[in-house]
Design a protein around this motif. Sequence first.
Motif, mmCIF file in Angstrom:
data_model
loop_
_atom_site.group_PDB
_atom_site.id
_atom_site.type_symbol
_atom_site.label_atom_id
_atom_site.label_comp_id
_atom_site.label_asym_id
_atom_site.label_seq_id
_atom_site.Cartn_x
_atom_site.Cartn_y
_atom_site.Cartn_z
ATOM 1 N N GLU A 179 -5.758 33.847 18.275
ATOM 2 C CA GLU A 179 -7.340 33.788 18.182
ATOM 3 C C GLU A 179 -7.066 33.889 16.691
ATOM 4 N N ARG A 180 -5.098 33.363 16.281
ATOM 5 C CA ARG A 180 -5.420 33.251 14.688
ATOM 6 C C ARG A 180 -5.460 32.193 14.075
ATOM 7 N N PRO A 181 -6.889 30.915 14.120
ATOM 8 C CA PRO A 181 -6.764 29.220 14.306
ATOM 9 C C PRO A 181 -5.988 28.823 13.349
ATOM 10 N N TRP A 182 -5.091 29.534 12.313
ATOM 11 C CA TRP A 182 -4.748 29.256 11.709
ATOM 12 C C TRP A 182 -2.396 29.198 11.735
ATOM 13 N N ILE A 183 -2.972 29.259 12.966
ATOM 14 C CA ILE A 183 -1.413 29.196 13.384
ATOM 15 C C ILE A 183 -1.398 28.303 14.058
ATOM 16 N N ALA A 184 -2.075 28.046 14.575
ATOM 17 C CA ALA A 184 -2.213 26.645 15.958
ATOM 18 C C ALA A 184 -2.245 25.663 14.645
ATOM 19 N N GLU A 185 -3.361 25.307 13.231
ATOM 20 C CA GLU A 185 -3.247 24.599 12.806
ATOM 21 C C GLU A 185 -2.118 24.330 11.825
ATOM 22 N N ALA A 186 -0.655 25.784 11.501
ATOM 23 C CA ALA A 186 -0.105 25.698 10.711
ATOM 24 C C ALA A 186 0.455 24.693 11.856
ATOM 25 N N ILE A 187 1.012 25.033 13.154
ATOM 26 C CA ILE A 187 2.249 24.201 14.398
ATOM 27 C C ILE A 187 1.486 23.211 14.037
ATOM 28 N N ALA A 188 0.643 23.021 14.658
ATOM 29 C CA ALA A 188 -0.163 21.123 15.227
ATOM 30 C C ALA A 188 0.418 20.621 13.333
ATOM 31 N N GLN A 189 0.101 20.799 12.093
ATOM 32 C CA GLN A 189 0.042 20.257 11.047
ATOM 33 C C GLN A 189 1.963 19.716 11.061
ATOM 34 N N THR A 190 2.786 20.790 11.891
ATOM 35 C CA THR A 190 3.949 21.134 11.744
ATOM 36 C C THR A 190 4.008 19.521 12.242
ATOM 37 N N THR A 191 3.835 19.671 13.351
ATOM 38 C CA THR A 191 4.609 19.249 14.789
ATOM 39 C C THR A 191 3.825 17.072 14.323
ATOM 40 N N ASN A 192 2.787 17.365 13.714
ATOM 41 C CA ASN A 192 2.104 15.670 12.553
ATOM 42 C C ASN A 192 3.458 15.540 12.162
ATOM 43 N N ILE A 193 4.469 16.039 11.247
ATOM 44 C CA ILE A 193 5.226 16.194 9.620
ATOM 45 C C ILE A 193 6.630 15.449 10.689
ATOM 46 N N VAL A 194 6.976 16.054 12.190
ATOM 47 C CA VAL A 194 7.943 16.334 12.869
ATOM 48 C C VAL A 194 8.047 14.655 13.415
ATOM 49 N N CYS A 195 6.703 14.442 13.659
ATOM 50 C CA CYS A 195 6.792 13.844 14.188
ATOM 51 C C CYS A 195 6.357 11.932 13.313
ATOM 52 N N GLU A 196 5.956 12.287 12.325
ATOM 53 C CA GLU A 196 6.396 11.054 10.814
ATOM 54 C C GLU A 196 7.991 10.967 10.821
ATOM 55 N N GLY A 197 8.750 12.524 10.701
ATOM 56 C CA GLY A 197 9.988 12.586 10.296
ATOM 57 C C GLY A 197 10.930 11.323 11.046
ATOM 58 N N GLU A 198 10.614 11.719 12.715
ATOM 59 C CA GLU A 198 11.205 10.779 13.870
ATOM 60 C C GLU A 198 11.099 9.309 13.513
ATOM 61 N N LEU A 199 9.826 9.226 13.355
ATOM 62 C CA LEU A 199 9.346 7.629 13.143
ATOM 63 C C LEU A 199 10.359 7.020 11.900
ATOM 64 N N LEU A 200 10.273 7.735 10.773
ATOM 65 C CA LEU A 200 10.708 7.177 9.410
ATOM 66 C C LEU A 200 12.389 7.009 10.070
ATOM 67 N N GLN A 201 12.987 7.749 10.875
ATOM 68 C CA GLN A 201 14.188 7.637 11.109
ATOM 69 C C GLN A 201 13.845 6.048 12.035
ATOM 70 N N LEU A 202 12.995 5.932 12.808
ATOM 71 C CA LEU A 202 13.384 5.033 13.550
ATOM 72 C C LEU A 202 13.608 3.874 12.829
ATOM 73 N N ALA A 203 12.208 3.800 11.898
ATOM 74 C CA ALA A 203 12.067 2.169 11.166
ATOM 75 C C ALA A 203 13.302 2.491 10.120
ATOM 76 N N ASN A 204 14.341 3.250 10.342
ATOM 77 C CA ASN A 204 15.174 2.572 9.188
ATOM 78 C C ASN A 204 16.729 3.027 10.344
ATOM 79 N N ARG A 205 16.308 2.881 11.240
ATOM 80 C CA ARG A 205 17.849 2.461 12.600
ATOM 81 C C ARG A 205 18.039 0.936 12.029
ATOM 82 N N ASP A 206 19.886 1.518 12.263
ATOM 83 C CA ASP A 206 20.650 0.211 11.663
ATOM 84 C C ASP A 206 20.820 -0.166 10.266
#
Lengths: 339, 339
Positions: A145-172
């Motif tokens: 019931e504090r929407p800013w927490i859920a929003e911060a978590i989801a914003q962070t997982t957006n960034i985590v996914c981007e990091g994984e995708l950037l890593q994948l794009a730089n394989r080899d």
Amino acid sequence: MLLLAPRSNHCISQWLAGELSAVSALLESELVSDLDCVNELIGHIEAYRGKMLRPMLVLVSGLAVSALHRPLGEGPTWRRSEAQQKVAAVVEMVHLATLVHDDVLDEADLRRGRPTLNALRGNEAAVMMGDFLLSHAYRLCSSLERPWIAEAIAQTTNIVCEGELLQLANRDNWELGESTYLEIVQRKTASLCGVCCELAARLEGAPEQVVTALGSYGRDVGVAFQITDDLLDLLGNEDAVGKSLGRDLLKGKLTLPMIHGLACGAAEREAIMGLCNDQPPAAIRQLQQTLESCGSLAYARGVAERLIDRAKVALGALPASAAREALEDMADSVVTRRL
Amino acid sequence: MLLLAPRSNHCISQWLAGELSAVSALLESELVSDLDCVNELIGHIEAYRGKMLRPMLVLVSGLAVSALHRPLGEGPTWRRSEAQQKVAAVVEMVHLATLVHDDVLDEADLRRGRPTLNALRGNEAAVMMGDFLLSHAYRLCSSLERPWIAEAIAQTTNIVCEGELLQLANRDNWELGESTYLEIVQRKTASLCGVCCELAARLEGAPEQVVTALGSYGRDVGVAFQITDDLLDLLGNEDAVGKSLGRDLLKGKLTLPMIHGLACGAAEREAIMGLCNDQPPAAIRQLQQTLESCGSLAYARGVAERLIDRAKVALGALPASAAREALEDMADSVVTRRL
């Protein structure tokens, strides 16, 4: 299991052990299903549970901020915050989800010496269990019931996914530079550690400059943690690390010592690339020696240590307290760990 | 693209086309990154966009409930609700995430005649893009500042994951019964359709019995949709379906006509199992004939049609309106679709 060194305030260690048990209990009560087949898979997640670094960042950051408001009592007088505990359970679930999906991405068979979920039950079950963990993490944080927490978590997982995708794009990608490497690590590892400290600080009503300082502490600790992880993948004791060495190279992931070694000179670059053509771990000992003689291992360790120094400086925004000391110890333990 | 049949109120079709464009625009504005490699992958998601059934369920349910409060105006006077649009974009993103991960689970190469993300960019990128879509869905719904929406979405994705896991646990289970099949479908498909209607109703301030009626309408439509999907996998025109037939069987997924056929008698069971030992689509025509002569295709169609009838009865909780008529048309179109 605790990351705290012996010099740490004994009361904090005791308090934290109790709090972490409560976080584990919360996590277990969230991760249940009315379907037996799902509960059986949840049982395998146990093997992924580790040092609980991220819940510790939440709990100790919150405690360090509470010292802003009042003199820090000893032991049992520290109050227990339900929201801090829920946030601690949420970040651990997010972390577990990334481990489960990472193992699918890396085709890893072992984690901490135990078979991975994908090895045991196939990629399909592992993909879906990662989704299940993420979904339960969001469920638990949206219940706050504090929407800013859920929003911060989801914003962070957006960034985590981007990091994984950037890593994948730089394989080899043998031309991967240090700045892109750090960008990947900032996103995939450091962003979650940073938000642990920030959310804990905000929940304790910290002023904005303290939130910022703790966020930057968490991110620096996160990057140093990842660099140490990468070094352990090259140098670790296989029994202690619980998986075969050189997996990053096998999956085409260049890490900081490798990036440094490849830039050392034409002869060194050729030698390193030659060694990497062999399947690890055949050439891993020779690779270790080459990177040692290029100063690449020392370089990577140095980067991690400077980040830890900077992280500890950031803690100056907080008053001296046993909890602040514990945050310093946690930062130190990240680069000295052998596991 | 619209699921609405020609008899549908012309104004609703026009209004809905405009609203769905706005939902698409919202979805595109949410799904962006500062990283080029991520935006390139987002580009491939376009191929997954389909009929927008779930956003339509949100928007038309909301409109049908608003007729409770005031006489339904014509066309341009219908107000646009930002929250309804966001929820519509959220459920579509969740749906897209499940499609992307489903294609990894099913090793599918084609979807709607276009290559899947896993076929184009590998399983790793597809797993991570599914996570990226889920994460952005949660980000968008946590931005609504109504925590009950984010909680309902996360609770629904918990159930969707359980449905997928129950389906996985029953791969190659030739004893799968109708009740377990329906349990799988209720969770993996119907729960999301149900929550679309419920959230829209709650946002419009509907009384509890209307929320319940619309939720049950959505779930029945969802199950009927899945049964029709399963029938199309056996019977469809390959060009129209855009993928090879018999994929469910190839992946060991028993669907309603198969479950019925296998229970038809010992001789029929043996014949069906023999045909399934061939790789589809070699034996698919013969399988179609056997299931036809067992009455299994008619049986599955009958189950879907009865669910649609029940869904339309549930709409009796709403006053007569053009929007209610559109919900009836959408329900009908689910079982009559050829695609």
